[in-house]
Scaffold this active site. Structure first.
Site, PDB file in Angstrom:
ATOM      1  CE  LYS A  94      -4.296   0.831   2.557  1.00  0.00           C
ATOM      2  NZ  LYS A  94      -4.829   0.889   3.876  1.00  0.00           N
TER       3      LYS A  94
HETATM    4  O1  G3P Z   1      -8.449   1.674   4.902  1.00  0.00           O
HETATM    5  C1  G3P Z   1      -8.438   3.102   5.445  1.00  0.00           C
HETATM    6  C2  G3P Z   1      -8.859   3.213   6.612  1.00  0.00           C
HETATM    7  O2  G3P Z   1      -8.479   2.521   7.568  1.00  0.00           O
HETATM    8  C3  G3P Z   1      -9.046   4.769   7.252  1.00  0.00           C
HETATM    9  O3  G3P Z   1     -10.367   4.641   7.993  1.00  0.00           O
HETATM   10  O4  G3P Z   1     -11.911   5.327   9.571  1.00  0.00           O
HETATM   11  O5  G3P Z   1      -9.582   6.198   9.776  1.00  0.00           O
HETATM   12  O6  G3P Z   1     -11.041   7.145   7.980  1.00  0.00           O
HETATM   13  P1  G3P Z   1     -10.670   5.939   9.029  1.00  0.00           P
END
Ligand code: G3P
Length: 291
Positions: A94
């Protein structure tokens, strides 16, 4: 549609490893999982922990690089891939779609160049995608996957519009468009002047509700799906930063390739109050039955 789990928590992975098709991690999730285990007094070796995760998951597992310069990203990607892919042949590297912040020596396009360099050798997932433009550039660079951040787009739009912050709340793009139209109509009806001033009123009222034409994270993903269809890009879309099951359902309707969901959203997806009600009734009625 494939469902990935968005976590680095081994306990969560263990519970649903037969339900999911893959896994995504990022440095924040990895740090959270490791810190929580260390907090419980466990002596964690990060390399062993990653190997344990890779073995448990049948399907692609995204591991994120921390480097930001072109050569360093390529080197770290190769290092991670060499070290971990032999465990279960499921590593995807990634890479943020852009590592440029303007605050250091990192220049624009370093990650896109790295993705292009790794094309055909190491599968990549271009992450932190926040616009259709970034999605197009990542696909052209040859990313295997891209991850548009649905929830974070909603966060920024909510802030811009002045909707109270509600991390897990659903943001209705259609409703926003309707509200914007309504406001524009009202102000035009009040004082119709020149086309120029009507345009600027409309622009002012409307602009508040979108980010360069994007009305929500789901809307962004739908637009990326259309653009990829237009040009036959092979890059798979992993809708990420998912906060609720309604987003998942709309993304499924839109035909997204993959959604990566936190454990809490997977729980939401499995349950429904009418199912619970039905199950209770069936259990009740089955008491006297023997098949
Ligand atoms: O896959 C990306 C994710 O982990 C980010 O999520 O909820 O931190 O915006 P969030």
């Amino acid at each position: 549609m494939k469902i990935f789990l968005d976590t680095a928590d081994f306990n969560e992975i263990e519970q649903v490893k037969h339900v999911i098709d893959g896994l995504t991690t990022n440095p924040s999730l990895m740090n959270k999982a490791v810190e929580s285990l260390r907090g419980k007094g466990e002596n964690i070796n990060l390399e062993d922990y990653i190997r344990k995760i890779l073995k448990a998951v049948k399907g692609p597992v995204s591991l994120e690089v921390n480097s930001a310069k072109y050569e360093a990203i390529v080197e770290e990607a190769k290092l991670l891939y060499d070290k971990y892919n032999k465990v279960n042949r499921n590593v995807v590297i990634k890479i943020p779609v852009s590592t440029f912040t303007g605050e250091d020596s990192v220049t624009q396009f370093e990650s896109l160049m790295a993705i292009r360099k790794l094309k055909g050798k190491i599968p990549t997932n271009a992450t932190l995608v926040m616009s259709v433009s970034q999605a197009v550039l990542a696909a052209k660079a040859g990313a295997t996957y891209i991850s548009p951040f649905v929830g974070r787009i909603d966060d920024s739009l909510k802030k811009k519009i002045g909707i109270p912050p509600d991390r897990d709340g659903y943001l209705d793009a259609e409703l926003l468009e309707d509200i914007a139209e309504e406001l524009v109509e009202k102000s035009i009806n009040h004082k119709t002047t020149s086309i120029g001033s009507v345009y600027s009123v409309a622009e002012r009222k409307h602009n508040k509700f979108h980010d360069d034409g994007i009305y929500s994270g789901v809307d962004l993903t739908e637009k990326i799906i259309s653009v990829y269809d237009n040009y036959g890009f092979k890059t798979k879309i992993i809708a990420a930063s998912i906060r609720n099951k309604r987003q998942v359902e709309e993304l499924a309707v839109a035909g997204v390739d993959i959604v990566t969901v936190p454990f809490s959203v997977l729980l939401e997806m499995e349950a429904h109050y009418k199912t619970k009600e039905g199950v209770k009734k069936f259990r009740e009625d089955a008491k006297g039955l023997k098949y």
